[in-house]
Design a protein around this motif. Structure first.
Motif, short mmCIF file in Angstrom:
data_model
loop_
_atom_site.label_atom_id
_atom_site.label_comp_id
_atom_site.label_asym_id
_atom_site.label_seq_id
_atom_site.Cartn_x
_atom_site.Cartn_y
_atom_site.Cartn_z
N SER A 249 0.84 -1.19 0.00
CA SER A 249 0.00 0.00 0.00
C SER A 249 0.88 1.24 0.00
O SER A 249 2.06 1.17 0.30
N SER B 151 0.67 5.66 1.15
CA SER B 151 -0.07 6.63 1.95
C SER B 151 -0.34 7.90 1.16
O SER B 151 0.52 8.38 0.41
N THR B 152 -1.51 8.46 1.39
CA THR B 152 -1.84 9.74 0.76
C THR B 152 -1.18 10.91 1.49
O THR B 152 -1.37 12.06 1.10
N VAL C 26 -5.94 9.27 -6.61
CA VAL C 26 -5.24 8.29 -5.77
C VAL C 26 -5.49 6.89 -6.31
O VAL C 26 -4.56 6.08 -6.41
N ALA D 198 -2.69 4.26 -7.76
CA ALA D 198 -2.58 2.91 -7.20
C ALA D 198 -2.67 1.86 -8.29
O ALA D 198 -1.90 0.89 -8.30
N TYR E 266 -0.21 -1.01 -6.87
CA TYR E 266 -0.45 -1.16 -5.43
C TYR E 266 -1.69 -2.01 -5.16
O TYR E 266 -2.59 -2.10 -5.99
N ILE F 43 -4.42 1.32 -0.13
CA ILE F 43 -4.18 2.74 0.11
C ILE F 43 -4.35 3.02 1.60
O ILE F 43 -5.34 2.59 2.20
N GLU F 44 -3.39 3.73 2.15
CA GLU F 44 -3.52 4.25 3.51
C GLU F 44 -4.04 5.68 3.36
O GLU F 44 -3.33 6.55 2.84
N LEU F 45 -5.27 5.92 3.76
CA LEU F 45 -5.86 7.24 3.61
C LEU F 45 -5.50 8.12 4.80
O LEU F 45 -5.84 7.82 5.94
N LEU G 247 -8.75 -2.64 -4.95
CA LEU G 247 -7.93 -1.95 -3.96
C LEU G 247 -8.60 -2.02 -2.60
O LEU G 247 -9.82 -1.95 -2.49
N ILE H 164 -8.53 -0.40 1.48
CA ILE H 164 -8.06 0.66 2.36
C ILE H 164 -7.33 -0.06 3.49
O ILE H 164 -7.96 -0.71 4.33
#
Length: 103
Positions: A4, A6-7, A18, A22, A27, A30-32, A64, A66
């Motif tokens: 993942s 990070s934003t 985003v 990804a 990826y 996603i790490e929000l 994807l 989170i």
């Protein structure tokens, strides 16, 4: 192994940007942390009402996940009202994490 990003590194991007990154970079998640300059993600239109369902669908369609939904919550203030405001913020973010199926 799943990977993942990070934003935190792209705090002003929209969710659609985003997701596109990804996908193009391969990826898995996603790490929000920030989107559109906002750290209280529940305030963003993408995470309200019908748009939240659409966001979940876009993430699922892109395969994807989170991996984490981060907050700026702080509970160290001597001011009771400020601490309670942070508790409320944490609860809103936890509810959003649940809606996004984030661990």
């Amino acid at each position: 192994m799943k990977i993942s990003f990070s934003t935190l590194g792209c705090p002003d991007w929209k969710l659609s940007e985003v997701i596109q990154l990804a996908l193009s970079a391969g990826y898995d998640g996603i790490e929000l942390r920030f989107l559109e300059g906002e750290d209280s993600l529940w305030k963003l239109p993408d995470f309200q009402g019908q748009a939240l369902s659409q966001a979940r669908r876009c993430l699922a369609d892109a395969d994807l996940r989170i991996s984490c939904l981060d907050t700026s919550c702080r509970f160290d203030s001597p001011n009771e009202v400020e601490r309670q405001n942070w508790v409320a913020e944490g609860e809103r973010m936890a509810e959003l994490a649940a809606e996004l199926h984030a661990p």
